[in-house]
Design a protein around this motif. Structure first.
Motif, PDB file in Angstrom:
ATOM      1  N   GLU A 105       0.561  -1.485  -0.535  1.00 10.15           N
ATOM      2  CA  GLU A 105      -0.416   0.094   0.369  1.00 10.15           C
ATOM      3  C   GLU A 105       0.938   1.637  -0.318  1.00 10.15           C
ATOM      4  O   GLU A 105       0.581   2.398  -0.258  1.00 10.15           O
ATOM      5  N   SER A 132      -6.917  10.709  -2.741  1.00 14.46           N
ATOM      6  CA  SER A 132      -7.666   9.285  -2.832  1.00 14.46           C
ATOM      7  C   SER A 132      -8.235  10.155  -1.887  1.00 14.46           C
ATOM      8  O   SER A 132      -8.207  10.399  -0.390  1.00 14.46           O
ATOM      9  N   PRO A 133      -9.964   9.211  -2.374  1.00 14.47           N
ATOM     10  CA  PRO A 133     -10.002  10.015  -0.376  1.00 14.47           C
ATOM     11  C   PRO A 133     -10.005   8.962   0.401  1.00 14.47           C
ATOM     12  O   PRO A 133      -9.298   7.935   0.465  1.00 14.47           O
ATOM     13  N   ILE A 134     -10.282   9.108   1.758  1.00 20.28           N
ATOM     14  CA  ILE A 134      -9.671   8.300   3.287  1.00 20.28           C
ATOM     15  C   ILE A 134     -11.026   7.347   3.823  1.00 20.28           C
ATOM     16  O   ILE A 134     -12.165   7.760   3.369  1.00 20.28           O
ATOM     17  N   PRO A 135     -10.829   6.108   3.205  1.00 17.53           N
ATOM     18  CA  PRO A 135     -12.423   5.692   3.825  1.00 17.53           C
ATOM     19  C   PRO A 135     -13.022   6.052   5.107  1.00 17.53           C
ATOM     20  O   PRO A 135     -12.275   6.289   6.616  1.00 17.53           O
ATOM     21  N   ASN A 136     -13.998   5.740   5.462  1.00 24.50           N
ATOM     22  CA  ASN A 136     -14.400   5.471   7.059  1.00 24.50           C
ATOM     23  C   ASN A 136     -13.874   4.413   7.523  1.00 24.50           C
ATOM     24  O   ASN A 136     -14.680   3.852   7.644  1.00 24.50           O
ATOM     25  N   ASP A 137     -13.556   5.441   8.742  1.00 30.27           N
ATOM     26  CA  ASP A 137     -12.705   4.008   9.410  1.00 30.27           C
ATOM     27  C   ASP A 137     -13.744   4.141  10.950  1.00 30.27           C
ATOM     28  O   ASP A 137     -12.770   3.794  11.531  1.00 30.27           O
ATOM     29  N   SER A 194     -12.429  12.512   8.629  1.00 29.50           N
ATOM     30  CA  SER A 194     -12.598  11.643   7.137  1.00 29.50           C
ATOM     31  C   SER A 194     -13.217  12.142   6.593  1.00 29.50           C
ATOM     32  O   SER A 194     -13.553  12.274   5.307  1.00 29.50           O
ATOM     33  N   ASP A 195     -14.934  12.216   6.904  1.00 25.25           N
ATOM     34  CA  ASP A 195     -15.556  12.894   5.728  1.00 25.25           C
ATOM     35  C   ASP A 195     -16.004  14.540   5.330  1.00 25.25           C
ATOM     36  O   ASP A 195     -15.913  14.281   3.950  1.00 25.25           O
ATOM     37  N   ASN A 223     -12.752  14.404   3.364  1.00 26.64           N
ATOM     38  CA  ASN A 223     -13.314  14.160   1.643  1.00 26.64           C
ATOM     39  C   ASN A 223     -14.165  14.762   0.839  1.00 26.64           C
ATOM     40  O   ASN A 223     -14.012  15.055  -0.201  1.00 26.64           O
TER      41      ASN A 223
END
Length: 124
Positions: free
Chosen positions: A72, A87-92, A97-98, A101
């Motif tokens: 990665e 890249s957008p940050i995954p919702n963790d 993160s939102d 994004n």
């Protein structure tokens, strides 16, 4: 972007500024050192396996995880060097993160959503 600041952000498109050097040299150097460290850890774990220093299945799992991380991070370095889209940050589950994004989407509208066009601190 949702709010305008009184001063423009550091811009990596300005080749005379520190942010360009950061994207071009500093970040890749940091990423390379992380990759090197993970490879060294994999080697050390392999030696531990050979010497019977722990449960083989646990040590194998550590190597597998480290190599997945290397994969990665290597992808990130490749994308950075080629000025690819961030890249957008995954919702963790983390609250920011939102927000990140949403700002990334706004930057895309301005065509400032790549490693060398995004505001330096945002990409950092």
């Amino acid at each position: 972007m949702t709010a305008r600041l009184p001063y423009p952000p550091y811009d990596p498109t300005d080749k005379s500024g520190f942010s360009y050097e950061t994207v071009l040299r500093r970040w890749p150097t940091i990423i390379t050192s992380v990759i090197d460290e993970l490879h060294q850890q994999c080697h050390n774990i392999s030696v531990d396996i050979k010497n019977g220093a722990g449960p083989k299945d646990v040590l194998d799992a550590k190597i597998k995880e480290a190599l997945a991380i290397v994969n990665e991070i290597s992808k990130l370095k490749y994308e950075m060097a080629r000025d690819r889209t961030l890249s957008p940050i995954p919702n963790d589950g983390e609250p920011a993160s939102d927000i990140y994004n949403m700002e990334l989407e706004a930057l895309a509208l301005e065509e400032k959503n790549t490693w060398f066009t995004a505001p330096w601190l945002f990409a950092e």
